[in-house]
Design a protein around this motif. Structure first.
Motif, PDB file in Angstrom:
ATOM      1  N   PHE A   1      -4.450   3.104   1.570  1.00 46.08           N
ATOM      2  CA  PHE A   1      -3.983   4.442   1.240  1.00 46.08           C
ATOM      3  C   PHE A   1      -5.176   5.347   0.947  1.00 46.08           C
ATOM      4  CE2 PHE A   1      -1.453   7.828  -0.434  1.00 46.08           C
ATOM      5  CZ  PHE A   1      -0.202   7.630   0.115  1.00 46.08           C
ATOM      6  N   ASP A   2      -5.030   6.607   1.310  1.00 48.01           N
ATOM      7  CA  ASP A   2      -6.032   7.636   1.049  1.00 48.01           C
ATOM      8  C   ASP A   2      -6.576   7.467  -0.370  1.00 48.01           C
ATOM      9  OD1 ASP A   2      -6.931  10.247  -0.075  1.00 48.01           O
ATOM     10  OD2 ASP A   2      -6.467  10.995   1.923  1.00 48.01           O
TER      11      ASP A   2
ATOM     12  N   SER B   1       0.821  -1.209   0.000  1.00 51.09           N
ATOM     13  CA  SER B   1       0.000   0.000   0.000  1.00 51.09           C
ATOM     14  C   SER B   1       0.855   1.259   0.000  1.00 51.09           C
ATOM     15  CB  SER B   1      -0.942   0.015   1.213  1.00 51.09           C
ATOM     16  OG  SER B   1      -0.205   0.008   2.416  1.00 51.09           O
ATOM     17  N   TRP B   2       2.156   1.104   0.238  1.00 52.72           N
ATOM     18  CA  TRP B   2       3.066   2.248   0.297  1.00 52.72           C
ATOM     19  C   TRP B   2       3.945   2.342  -0.949  1.00 52.72           C
ATOM     20  CZ3 TRP B   2       1.831   5.467   3.983  1.00 52.72           C
ATOM     21  CH2 TRP B   2       1.224   4.978   5.143  1.00 52.72           C
TER      22      TRP B   2
ATOM     23  N   ASP C   1      -8.318   6.378 -20.734  1.00 48.30           N
ATOM     24  CA  ASP C   1      -6.911   6.752 -20.533  1.00 48.30           C
ATOM     25  C   ASP C   1      -6.597   7.238 -19.116  1.00 48.30           C
ATOM     26  OD1 ASP C   1      -6.380   6.153 -23.217  1.00 48.30           O
ATOM     27  OD2 ASP C   1      -6.925   8.181 -23.848  1.00 48.30           O
ATOM     28  N   LEU C   2      -7.494   6.977 -18.163  1.00 51.05           N
ATOM     29  CA  LEU C   2      -7.158   7.265 -16.771  1.00 51.05           C
ATOM     30  C   LEU C   2      -6.367   6.094 -16.190  1.00 51.05           C
ATOM     31  CD1 LEU C   2     -10.481   8.752 -15.320  1.00 51.05           C
ATOM     32  CD2 LEU C   2      -8.444  10.000 -16.082  1.00 51.05           C
ATOM     33  N   THR C   3      -5.394   6.390 -15.329  1.00 53.85           N
ATOM     34  CA  THR C   3      -4.578   5.351 -14.695  1.00 53.85           C
ATOM     35  C   THR C   3      -5.074   5.122 -13.271  1.00 53.85           C
ATOM     36  OG1 THR C   3      -2.638   5.986 -15.994  1.00 53.85           O
ATOM     37  CG2 THR C   3      -2.255   4.634 -14.030  1.00 53.85           C
ATOM     38  N   TRP C   4      -5.576   3.906 -13.013  1.00 53.88           N
ATOM     39  CA  TRP C   4      -6.035   3.523 -11.679  1.00 53.88           C
ATOM     40  C   TRP C   4      -5.038   2.543 -11.085  1.00 53.88           C
ATOM     41  CZ3 TRP C   4     -10.497   5.637  -9.557  1.00 53.88           C
ATOM     42  CH2 TRP C   4     -11.320   6.357 -10.440  1.00 53.88           C
ATOM     43  N   LEU C   5      -4.762   2.684  -9.798  1.00 52.42           N
ATOM     44  CA  LEU C   5      -3.812   1.783  -9.154  1.00 52.42           C
ATOM     45  C   LEU C   5      -4.414   0.392  -8.988  1.00 52.42           C
ATOM     46  CD1 LEU C   5      -2.277   4.010  -6.335  1.00 52.42           C
ATOM     47  CD2 LEU C   5      -1.400   3.575  -8.629  1.00 52.42           C
ATOM     48  N   PRO C   6      -3.591  -0.652  -9.093  1.00 56.16           N
ATOM     49  CA  PRO C   6      -4.115  -2.015  -8.931  1.00 56.16           C
ATOM     50  C   PRO C   6      -4.447  -2.358  -7.496  1.00 56.16           C
ATOM     51  CG  PRO C   6      -1.734  -2.041  -9.254  1.00 56.16           C
ATOM     52  CD  PRO C   6      -2.170  -0.624  -9.485  1.00 56.16           C
ATOM     53  N   THR C   7      -3.820  -1.684  -6.530  1.00 54.51           N
ATOM     54  CA  THR C   7      -4.094  -1.983  -5.119  1.00 54.51           C
ATOM     55  C   THR C   7      -3.833  -0.746  -4.273  1.00 54.51           C
ATOM     56  OG1 THR C   7      -3.512  -3.409  -3.251  1.00 54.51           O
ATOM     57  CG2 THR C   7      -1.738  -2.829  -4.723  1.00 54.51           C
ATOM     58  N   VAL C   8      -4.618  -0.569  -3.212  1.00 57.74           N
ATOM     59  CA  VAL C   8      -4.372   0.533  -2.264  1.00 57.74           C
ATOM     60  C   VAL C   8      -4.343   0.024  -0.831  1.00 57.74           C
ATOM     61  CG1 VAL C   8      -5.379   2.292  -3.769  1.00 57.74           C
ATOM     62  CG2 VAL C   8      -6.824   1.131  -2.094  1.00 57.74           C
ATOM     63  N   CYS C   9      -4.706  -1.239  -0.602  1.00 56.80           N
ATOM     64  CA  CYS C   9      -4.725  -1.818   0.744  1.00 56.80           C
ATOM     65  C   CYS C   9      -3.743  -2.978   0.824  1.00 56.80           C
ATOM     66  CB  CYS C   9      -6.128  -2.332   1.104  1.00 56.80           C
ATOM     67  SG  CYS C   9      -7.404  -1.060   1.116  1.00 56.80           S
ATOM     68  N   ASP C  10      -3.142  -3.153   1.988  1.00 55.84           N
ATOM     69  CA  ASP C  10      -2.169  -4.245   2.129  1.00 55.84           C
ATOM     70  C   ASP C  10      -2.793  -5.518   2.721  1.00 55.84           C
ATOM     71  OD1 ASP C  10      -2.557  -3.351   4.703  1.00 55.84           O
ATOM     72  OD2 ASP C  10      -0.493  -2.691   5.012  1.00 55.84           O
ATOM     73  N   HIS C  11      -4.044  -5.426   3.239  1.00 57.79           N
ATOM     74  CA  HIS C  11      -4.722  -6.601   3.788  1.00 57.79           C
ATOM     75  C   HIS C  11      -6.223  -6.461   3.546  1.00 57.79           C
ATOM     76  CE1 HIS C  11      -1.245  -8.296   5.719  1.00 57.79           C
ATOM     77  NE2 HIS C  11      -1.053  -7.212   6.454  1.00 57.79           N
ATOM     78  N   GLY C  12      -6.941  -7.553   3.762  1.00 58.88           N
ATOM     79  CA  GLY C  12      -8.396  -7.495   3.777  1.00 58.88           C
ATOM     80  C   GLY C  12      -9.059  -7.450   2.428  1.00 58.88           C
ATOM     81  N   THR C  13      -8.342  -7.786   1.345  1.00 56.70           N
ATOM     82  CA  THR C  13      -8.936  -7.747   0.013  1.00 56.70           C
ATOM     83  C   THR C  13      -8.994  -9.130  -0.609  1.00 56.70           C
ATOM     84  OG1 THR C  13      -6.754  -7.339  -0.989  1.00 56.70           O
ATOM     85  CG2 THR C  13      -8.046  -5.424  -0.379  1.00 56.70           C
TER      86      THR C  13
END
Length: 438
Positions: free
Chosen positions: A383-384, A141-142, A426-438
């Protein structure tokens, strides 16, 4: 040493001769030549590369900049003999955009938004950091992998799923205050980025009500804004802070800068009791005077069901111009010693696993507690969401919170507009924002 205000003191009569004009002129010319020569030597040394420079752009000014210089820049310059040309700007996104457009980006940048960095990575503006930062030092997530590479890592971090209150406020008093909109310290002002404190509220409410899985779907652009869950987070926030209610309350929230939202805490009578804000706000004077304490926001958010889920934010380092001195600075910023330095000064937190505080470390109890939560491997750190979203969506989200607070009946139109924007190509979305619970 400056001469006295009246000019140089004259010599006593008969004790020594006044120097001739010719001698004065000769000495003056000689000194000027020496000054020019010294300046030329400095320029020459820099031109020959004997005093290499690395440019660094971040958003830290004031006390934050002083902490950065003391904890990071000065040790680097001393140890590596590389000058850091630092620029601190509260409008760094705009500054960076202009520099990139002009073809003169800084070597290294520190941004709060991984979504913004992902957009630059998609434009081939960022250099991979895979061989410059320690493996497994930072969670996913960081330092989120993107297209098989890591392009950023956190220099410092903050915890967001918390509510601050003055020391001596009982649990019962906090629960009562949470149900009264006027008891929340709210300030949405932040210059060009006004509205982001409202996005933090909505993000955290969604996380606490539905957990990391739903939160991540939304932050990745997979859960519509008009879905009942996301819409419910907005309406919950509206009820908690009195959206569309008393004009003076709404006006105060809209006009107050976020840094000053807590000032009524120390007024007599007290103007507000609770503040939903990140860990960095504890360093504001009002919370220092009130001896601010915190509790997890999940205890005060209606309908919260998540267990040990925390919204987090960070200041993320990225490399735009690959030079030997820039690579040295990246290694320095990712080192365990620099990561520890932030925590030692209580100007932020490190989430580097090597910088875990040892038992008995000095520092405030609240700071040690928050640091432990950020490094808790059993907890979910997300992450926010707005910072992780594409910049256009992030900015529209912040603006929408301002309009919603004043006109909650506009919510259907606001959410529809955000859905339309989020499905833009063409927007870039992150593949992950959380390190657990998904």
């Amino acid at each position: 040493m400056s001469a006295p205000p009246s000019g140089p003191a004259p010599a006593a009569a008969g004790t020594r001769r006044r120097p001739s004009r010719r001698l004065i002129r000769t000495v003056t010319v000689g000194l000027c030549c020496l000054a020019v020569l010294a300046a030329a030597v400095v320029v020459g040394v820099r031109a020959l590369g004997q005093e290499p420079t690395v440019t660094l752009l971040a958003n830290w000014t004031g006390d934050d900049e002083r902490n950065l210089r003391a904890a990071v820049i000065e040790p680097f310059e001393r140890d590596h003999h590389i000058h850091v040309d630092y620029q601190g700007s509260s409008a760094e996104s705009q500054v960076l955009g202009a520099d990139v457009e002009a073809g003169t980006p800084p070597d290294v940048v520190v941004l709060t938004g991984p979504g913004e960095l992902a957009a630059y990575a998609g434009q081939n503006q960022l250099e991979p950091l895979d061989d410059l930062i320690p493996r497994d030092a930072f969670g996913s997530s960081w330092a989120t992998p993107l297209n098989g590479h890591v392009y950023w890592f956190p220099l410092k971090a903050d915890l967001k799923s918390i509510v601050w209150y003055p020391a001596g406020t009982s649990e019962r008093q906090r629960a009562q205050a949470a149900g009264r909109p006027g008891q929340w310290c709210v300030g949405l002002g932040s210059g060009a980025t006004s509205g982001w404190p409202g996005t933090d509220w909505i993000e955290d409410i969604l996380l606490q009500q539905y957990g990391p899985g739903i939160y991540q779907q939304w932050a990745r652009g997979e859960l519509p804004w008009q879905s009942p869950k996301v819409k419910g987070a907005w309406t919950t926030w509206g009820r908690m802070v009195g959206a569309g209610g008393k004009a003076d309350l709404v006006r105060r929230a809209l006009k107050t800068p976020y840094q000053k939202a807590s000032e009524p805490v120390t007024a007599r009578p007290r103007g507000c009791t609770l503040e939903h804000q990140a860990s960095f706000i504890r360093n504001q004077d009002a919370w220092k005077r009130a001896d601010g304490r915190y509790e997890p926001s999940a205890r005060l958010i209606p309908g919260a069901t998540a267990s040990d889920a925390w919204e987090v934010s960070g200041d993320l380092v990225a490399l735009l111009h690959d030079t030997p001195q820039a690579r040295e600075l990246i290694r320095h910023l990712a080192s365990a010693s620099v990561q520890r330095a932030w925590s030692a000064r209580e100007s932020g937190f490190s989430v580097d696993t090597r910088a875990r505080p040892a038992p008995g470390d000095a520092g405030s109890a609240w700071h040690r507690s928050l640091a432990a939560t950020l490094l808790d491997t059993r907890a979910a750190h997300c992450f926010d969401a707005s910072d992780a979203m594409p910049p256009a969506v992030r900015d529209a989200f912040a603006e929408a919170t301002i309009e919603f607070l004043a006109h909650p009946d506009h919510l259907p139109a606001l959410l529809k507009s955000l859905d339309t924007l989020s499905t833009t190509r063409d927007l870039t979305w992150l593949p992950t924002v959380c390190d657990h619970g998904t």
